[in-house]
Scaffold this motif. Sequence first.
Motif, PDB file in Angstrom:
ATOM      1  N   MET A   1      -2.874   4.287   1.207  1.00 50.98           N
ATOM      2  CA  MET A   1      -2.781   3.948   3.070  1.00 50.98           C
ATOM      3  C   MET A   1      -2.571   5.890   3.877  1.00 50.98           C
ATOM      4  SD  MET A   1      -0.337   4.717   6.634  1.00 50.98           S
ATOM      5  CE  MET A   1       0.281   3.892   6.885  1.00 50.98           C
ATOM      6  N   THR A   2      -3.432   6.696   4.426  1.00 56.29           N
ATOM      7  CA  THR A   2      -3.525   7.660   5.290  1.00 56.29           C
ATOM      8  C   THR A   2      -3.548   7.677   6.543  1.00 56.29           C
ATOM      9  OG1 THR A   2      -3.581  10.181   4.642  1.00 56.29           O
ATOM     10  CG2 THR A   2      -5.315   8.582   4.881  1.00 56.29           C
ATOM     11  N   MET A   3      -2.470   8.903   7.313  1.00 57.11           N
ATOM     12  CA  MET A   3      -2.804   8.762   8.277  1.00 57.11           C
ATOM     13  C   MET A   3      -3.843  10.192   8.912  1.00 57.11           C
ATOM     14  SD  MET A   3      -1.714   6.427  11.358  1.00 57.11           S
ATOM     15  CE  MET A   3      -1.716   7.524  12.391  1.00 57.11           C
ATOM     16  N   ALA A   4      -4.720  10.562   9.477  1.00 54.54           N
ATOM     17  CA  ALA A   4      -5.233  11.615   8.991  1.00 54.54           C
ATOM     18  C   ALA A   4      -4.559  12.165  10.627  1.00 54.54           C
ATOM     19  CB  ALA A   4      -7.366  11.451   9.958  1.00 54.54           C
ATOM     20  N   PRO A   5      -5.321  13.658  10.446  1.00 55.13           N
ATOM     21  CA  PRO A   5      -4.908  14.252  11.980  1.00 55.13           C
ATOM     22  C   PRO A   5      -5.707  14.238  13.052  1.00 55.13           C
ATOM     23  CG  PRO A   5      -5.410  16.127  10.123  1.00 55.13           C
ATOM     24  CD  PRO A   5      -5.820  14.043   9.156  1.00 55.13           C
ATOM     25  N   PHE A   6      -5.267  14.533  14.385  1.00 54.00           N
ATOM     26  CA  PHE A   6      -5.683  14.578  15.600  1.00 54.00           C
ATOM     27  C   PHE A   6      -6.606  15.256  15.948  1.00 54.00           C
ATOM     28  CE2 PHE A   6      -1.727  11.232  16.137  1.00 54.00           C
ATOM     29  CZ  PHE A   6      -3.005   9.880  15.712  1.00 54.00           C
TER      30      PHE A   6
ATOM     31  N   GLU B   1       0.333  17.495   6.752  1.00 55.04           N
ATOM     32  CA  GLU B   1       0.670  17.870   8.367  1.00 55.04           C
ATOM     33  C   GLU B   1       2.435  17.397   8.227  1.00 55.04           C
ATOM     34  OE1 GLU B   1      -1.972  17.597  12.197  1.00 55.04           O
ATOM     35  OE2 GLU B   1      -1.887  15.473  10.609  1.00 55.04           O
ATOM     36  N   ALA B   2       3.289  17.933   8.739  1.00 57.31           N
ATOM     37  CA  ALA B   2       4.711  18.571   8.149  1.00 57.31           C
ATOM     38  C   ALA B   2       5.338  17.098   9.669  1.00 57.31           C
ATOM     39  CB  ALA B   2       5.787  19.427   9.061  1.00 57.31           C
ATOM     40  N   THR B   3       4.330  16.510  10.395  1.00 54.19           N
ATOM     41  CA  THR B   3       4.427  15.631  11.494  1.00 54.19           C
ATOM     42  C   THR B   3       3.613  14.154  10.536  1.00 54.19           C
ATOM     43  OG1 THR B   3       2.600  15.847  12.732  1.00 54.19           O
ATOM     44  CG2 THR B   3       4.956  16.951  13.650  1.00 54.19           C
ATOM     45  N   LYS B   4       3.151  13.656   9.282  1.00 49.58           N
ATOM     46  CA  LYS B   4       2.857  12.970   8.885  1.00 49.58           C
ATOM     47  C   LYS B   4       3.925  12.280   8.155  1.00 49.58           C
ATOM     48  CE  LYS B   4      -1.117  12.180  11.344  1.00 49.58           C
ATOM     49  NZ  LYS B   4      -0.967  13.061  12.362  1.00 49.58           N
ATOM     50  N   GLN B   5       3.377  10.942   7.774  1.00 48.18           N
ATOM     51  CA  GLN B   5       5.079  10.629   6.928  1.00 48.18           C
ATOM     52  C   GLN B   5       3.423  10.148   5.774  1.00 48.18           C
ATOM     53  OE1 GLN B   5       7.832   9.866   6.669  1.00 48.18           O
ATOM     54  NE2 GLN B   5       7.820  10.182   9.354  1.00 48.18           N
ATOM     55  N   GLY B   6       3.871   9.749   4.767  1.00 51.06           N
ATOM     56  CA  GLY B   6       3.243   9.875   3.377  1.00 51.06           C
ATOM     57  C   GLY B   6       4.152  10.831   1.977  1.00 51.06           C
ATOM     58  N   THR B   7       3.688  10.490   0.527  1.00 53.36           N
ATOM     59  CA  THR B   7       3.771  11.647  -0.044  1.00 53.36           C
ATOM     60  C   THR B   7       2.496  11.826  -0.348  1.00 53.36           C
ATOM     61  OG1 THR B   7       5.025  11.209  -2.017  1.00 53.36           O
ATOM     62  CG2 THR B   7       3.110   9.452  -1.914  1.00 53.36           C
TER      63      THR B   7
ATOM     64  N   THR C   1      -7.349  -2.734  -4.163  1.00 55.26           N
ATOM     65  CA  THR C   1      -9.299  -2.662  -3.449  1.00 55.26           C
ATOM     66  C   THR C   1      -8.996  -2.001  -1.993  1.00 55.26           C
ATOM     67  OG1 THR C   1      -8.526  -4.776  -3.113  1.00 55.26           O
ATOM     68  CG2 THR C   1      -9.946  -4.520  -4.071  1.00 55.26           C
ATOM     69  N   GLU C   2      -7.571  -1.868  -1.170  1.00 51.30           N
ATOM     70  CA  GLU C   2      -7.811  -1.608   0.178  1.00 51.30           C
ATOM     71  C   GLU C   2      -7.565  -0.474  -0.177  1.00 51.30           C
ATOM     72  OE1 GLU C   2      -7.544  -3.896   2.488  1.00 51.30           O
ATOM     73  OE2 GLU C   2      -7.431  -5.850   0.958  1.00 51.30           O
ATOM     74  N   LEU C   3      -8.156   0.461   1.653  1.00 46.64           N
ATOM     75  CA  LEU C   3      -7.905   1.556   2.180  1.00 46.64           C
ATOM     76  C   LEU C   3      -7.361   1.709   3.804  1.00 46.64           C
ATOM     77  CD1 LEU C   3     -10.638   3.380   0.656  1.00 46.64           C
ATOM     78  CD2 LEU C   3      -8.722   3.726  -0.098  1.00 46.64           C
ATOM     79  N   SER C   4      -6.171   1.737   3.868  1.00 47.59           N
ATOM     80  CA  SER C   4      -5.567   2.083   5.320  1.00 47.59           C
ATOM     81  C   SER C   4      -5.587   2.865   5.989  1.00 47.59           C
ATOM     82  CB  SER C   4      -4.468   0.788   5.198  1.00 47.59           C
ATOM     83  OG  SER C   4      -3.617   0.951   6.373  1.00 47.59           O
ATOM     84  N   MET C   5      -6.741   3.071   6.951  1.00 45.68           N
ATOM     85  CA  MET C   5      -7.255   4.267   7.381  1.00 45.68           C
ATOM     86  C   MET C   5      -8.360   4.098   8.755  1.00 45.68           C
ATOM     87  SD  MET C   5      -9.792   5.907   4.839  1.00 45.68           S
ATOM     88  CE  MET C   5     -11.319   5.292   3.928  1.00 45.68           C
ATOM     89  N   GLY C   6      -7.874   5.459   8.923  1.00 48.74           N
ATOM     90  CA  GLY C   6      -8.941   5.150  10.677  1.00 48.74           C
ATOM     91  C   GLY C   6      -7.993   4.357  11.923  1.00 48.74           C
TER      92      GLY C   6
ATOM     93  N   LEU D   1       1.051  -1.387   0.422  1.00 45.43           N
ATOM     94  CA  LEU D   1       0.055  -0.116  -0.342  1.00 45.43           C
ATOM     95  C   LEU D   1       0.820   1.639   0.103  1.00 45.43           C
ATOM     96  CD1 LEU D   1      -1.994  -2.156   1.886  1.00 45.43           C
ATOM     97  CD2 LEU D   1      -3.123  -0.876   2.163  1.00 45.43           C
ATOM     98  N   PHE D   2       1.167   2.426  -0.929  1.00 46.12           N
ATOM     99  CA  PHE D   2       1.082   3.060  -0.973  1.00 46.12           C
ATOM    100  C   PHE D   2       0.749   4.096   0.443  1.00 46.12           C
ATOM    101  CE2 PHE D   2       1.990   1.343  -5.111  1.00 46.12           C
ATOM    102  CZ  PHE D   2       3.001   1.784  -5.338  1.00 46.12           C
ATOM    103  N   GLU D   3       2.203   5.076   0.752  1.00 50.30           N
ATOM    104  CA  GLU D   3       1.000   6.226   1.498  1.00 50.30           C
ATOM    105  C   GLU D   3       1.084   7.679   1.751  1.00 50.30           C
ATOM    106  OE1 GLU D   3       1.840   7.424   6.634  1.00 50.30           O
ATOM    107  OE2 GLU D   3       3.553   6.128   5.792  1.00 50.30           O
ATOM    108  N   LEU D   4       0.318   8.322   1.493  1.00 50.21           N
ATOM    109  CA  LEU D   4      -0.063   9.544   0.964  1.00 50.21           C
ATOM    110  C   LEU D   4      -0.320  10.416   2.858  1.00 50.21           C
ATOM    111  CD1 LEU D   4      -2.918   9.108  -2.060  1.00 50.21           C
ATOM    112  CD2 LEU D   4      -0.488   9.778  -2.160  1.00 50.21           C
ATOM    113  N   ASN D   5       0.330  11.897   2.005  1.00 52.52           N
ATOM    114  CA  ASN D   5       0.038  12.724   3.397  1.00 52.52           C
ATOM    115  C   ASN D   5      -0.928  13.977   2.481  1.00 52.52           C
ATOM    116  OD1 ASN D   5       0.427  14.463   5.599  1.00 52.52           O
ATOM    117  ND2 ASN D   5       2.059  15.037   5.596  1.00 52.52           N
TER     118      ASN D   5
END
Length: 205
Positions: A158-163, A128-134, A193-198, A120-124
């Motif tokens: 994949m992505t990481m949402a802000p807290f 946010e500067a503190t988050k990884q991803g392209t 097909t996969e969305l890695s988030m939450g 899975l490719f990680e997106l920012n």
Amino acid sequence: MQNIGDAIKTVQEKIEKACARSGRSASEVRLIGVTKRVDIGRIKEAMACGLKDFGENYIQEAKKKIEEITPCEEISWHMIGHIQTNKVKFLPGMFGYIHSVDRWELAELLDRYGKEMNVLFELNLSGEATKQGTTVDNLKRMLERVNQLKNIKPVGLMTMAPFVDDPEEVRGVFKGLGETLHEANREFLLNMTELSMGMSSDFEV
């Protein structure tokens, strides 16, 4: 400390209710238990309660756990943390899914080990500067060339949402990831097909 079985049941019930509200099947949702800094005993307890997917952030820590736990075809290990290039050699054969590919160099290194890997490719998407991803633009540049790699199987994003205090504030981030996946599939003739988030605080959104 909360009983693991009760905790898993509570989360699964919330998933089922959230899916019912949105007209989805709960079978489409994969629950991953993040086990960084969690001892082997509690991981085995979670396995006994039916949890089949486990996410690790640190390769060296994960290696010790995976080697100690008896291999099981039903169990999948997910690498969800940032990957340093000097640690790539440990990933093939240890993880079923790599969630945090964020640069072409990393994809090429993984491919060289000759073992097929679900990536899975990680997106920012939050910026946010503190988050990884392209970025989305860099993702497209990688997907233009991904068919050159023999052992990398692109299965999703994949992505990481802000807290934030109100999970509704990050709905746009999750929606954006879904839209990016559909656009990438169409543009590059892929079948991701996969969305890695939450996370624990916002997975219902």
